[in-house]
Design a protein around this motif. Sequence first.
Motif, PDB file in Angstrom:
ATOM      1  N   GLN A  65      -2.586  -1.297   5.667  1.00  0.00           N
ATOM      2  CA  GLN A  65      -3.352  -0.119   6.082  1.00  0.00           C
ATOM      3  C   GLN A  65      -2.542   1.160   5.917  1.00  0.00           C
ATOM      4  O   GLN A  65      -1.323   1.163   6.019  1.00  0.00           O
ATOM      5  N   VAL A 123      -3.581  -4.550  -3.842  1.00  0.00           N
ATOM      6  CA  VAL A 123      -4.255  -3.299  -3.509  1.00  0.00           C
ATOM      7  C   VAL A 123      -5.421  -3.147  -4.486  1.00  0.00           C
ATOM      8  O   VAL A 123      -5.268  -3.413  -5.687  1.00  0.00           O
ATOM      9  N   THR A 157      -6.786   2.716   7.895  1.00  0.00           N
ATOM     10  CA  THR A 157      -7.782   2.298   6.905  1.00  0.00           C
ATOM     11  C   THR A 157      -7.181   1.210   6.013  1.00  0.00           C
ATOM     12  O   THR A 157      -6.060   1.352   5.527  1.00  0.00           O
ATOM     13  N   VAL A 161      -8.140   4.547  -4.782  1.00  0.00           N
ATOM     14  CA  VAL A 161      -7.948   3.313  -4.021  1.00  0.00           C
ATOM     15  C   VAL A 161      -9.257   2.953  -3.318  1.00  0.00           C
ATOM     16  O   VAL A 161      -9.965   3.819  -2.812  1.00  0.00           O
ATOM     17  N   PRO A 184     -11.271   1.518  -0.311  1.00  0.00           N
ATOM     18  CA  PRO A 184     -11.209   1.121   1.100  1.00  0.00           C
ATOM     19  C   PRO A 184     -11.890  -0.231   1.296  1.00  0.00           C
ATOM     20  O   PRO A 184     -12.954  -0.493   0.729  1.00  0.00           O
ATOM     21  N   VAL A 206       0.846  -1.191   0.000  1.00  0.00           N
ATOM     22  CA  VAL A 206       0.000   0.000   0.000  1.00  0.00           C
ATOM     23  C   VAL A 206       0.881   1.240   0.000  1.00  0.00           C
ATOM     24  O   VAL A 206       1.979   1.246   0.554  1.00  0.00           O
ATOM     25  N   TYR A 228      -6.448  -0.804   2.846  1.00  0.00           N
ATOM     26  CA  TYR A 228      -6.466  -0.620   1.395  1.00  0.00           C
ATOM     27  C   TYR A 228      -5.900  -1.830   0.652  1.00  0.00           C
ATOM     28  O   TYR A 228      -6.053  -1.930  -0.554  1.00  0.00           O
ATOM     29  N   VAL A 235      -3.425   6.435  -2.400  1.00  0.00           N
ATOM     30  CA  VAL A 235      -4.603   6.919  -1.679  1.00  0.00           C
ATOM     31  C   VAL A 235      -4.916   8.357  -2.078  1.00  0.00           C
ATOM     32  O   VAL A 235      -6.078   8.759  -2.193  1.00  0.00           O
TER      33      VAL A 235
END
Length: 456
Positions: free
Chosen positions: A139, A332, A143, A115, A117, A105, A145, A110
């Motif tokens: 994460q 991802v 969060t 991306v 969640p 990640v 990903y 992000v």
Amino acid sequence: MKKSWLVLMLALILVIITACGNSGSSKGNSEGEKGSDAKQDTVVVWTYPVHGKYEDDLKQLLADFKQKHPNINVETEVLSWAEGPEKFTLALNAGNPPDLYFHSVDGSYVDTGLVLPLDKYLTPEIKDDYLPGTLELGQIKGTQYGLPLYQFQWAWGGNKRILEEAGIDWQKIQKEGWTWSEFEAAASKLMKKLPDGSTQYPLVTDGTSLDFIEMLTRNNNMPDVLNEAGEFQWNDGRILDTLTFIQDLLKKGYMPAETAALAPAKRTEMFYAGQAAIISKAIPYYDVMIQNRNKDIDSGTVQGEKIDFVLLPVPHNDNAPAQTTMGGEGYVAFKQKKDKGEEHAKNTFLVMEALSGAQAGNSANELVLPFVRKSQADLFAGKGLGNKVNIEAAETMAKNISKPVVLNLDINDAAKMKQFKEQVVKPNMQALYSGEKTPQEIADDFIQKGKQILGK
């Protein structure tokens, strides 16, 4: 009267037939759309040759998945390590990334807003299957990903014959680690002229990547360019000490003078040829790769000397603790600018879970890396491919894990740090290897450019 009644009846029958015909046609179109569009979905996966047999693994994993989910088609593309990252970056910038991409990640992903969640798709069963601390490797600031497939681990690797001929106690190093001064003392014993007139170097690294400097700075109390709080680290005496250590290795001839021009493939070639006692970086998978190479030498398909590979920890500054660079790599999930909807997102996660589950643990097994899930560890228990001494060395190094700082950085800080490494660190390391700049000049440049790019 009868004629009028008959005409009325014929008209009524015609209306009924027409209505039934239209109803049947409408129902047929609806079912056809549901069968071809709503029920069938395609998930696009871009991945890499994770290990020598990964494409075979992938075919089996997807064949099993198709039996359970016949309505989901999976299109895969295996990218090359050299060209794949650029291809993915172009697709991401165009707003059309694949649904799943094999990578760790990254905060810059992000930042694109593309991306996906994953938290709402994670069931309690999936969460409970992950070993402590491993799910967090997918994460960013809490969060989820990505789903890690294994824990990567960076180390150095040695040629057992050369180490033992020089009287280096590699088993002690595996168990206890070593400091920079201890490495330099060993390096003085490892350097010599070979019968063909070439030099046997104590250490070889490539001049194109940042792995070498990153491993050494982590072993000098610097987790990265920034720490988890976003504070600039490469702006004081620690970075100057690290750069000076590298310069000393070059000045003393412990590393090739042409390091700046060495590509990763040439670095590996020198290690295989016995021209270098130690290679940086080396992952535990080198153990399996070299075992296979030895078999090819025995069969006559490859020429060269067989090597007994020894996994070694990266030496640490005498005044700093040992740190092992580790993190998670896996899949991802992404969405596109033209969002395909929630059902497609759910299907993407189903594919992701299939490519990260128990059977997928063969990747960790093949790469001689730590598993991330209990089901993987159970399925492949006792089937490890690496030599026992190297597996134990990897386990010892894992006790000093240094997780990627980017997992806890603000997205903007992560993007700026990446920019700093590409625009400032890479050219400066080239200048250090080639002797064009001194450690002090580079350290000063880091401070100046850090203010400009990082605002720190």
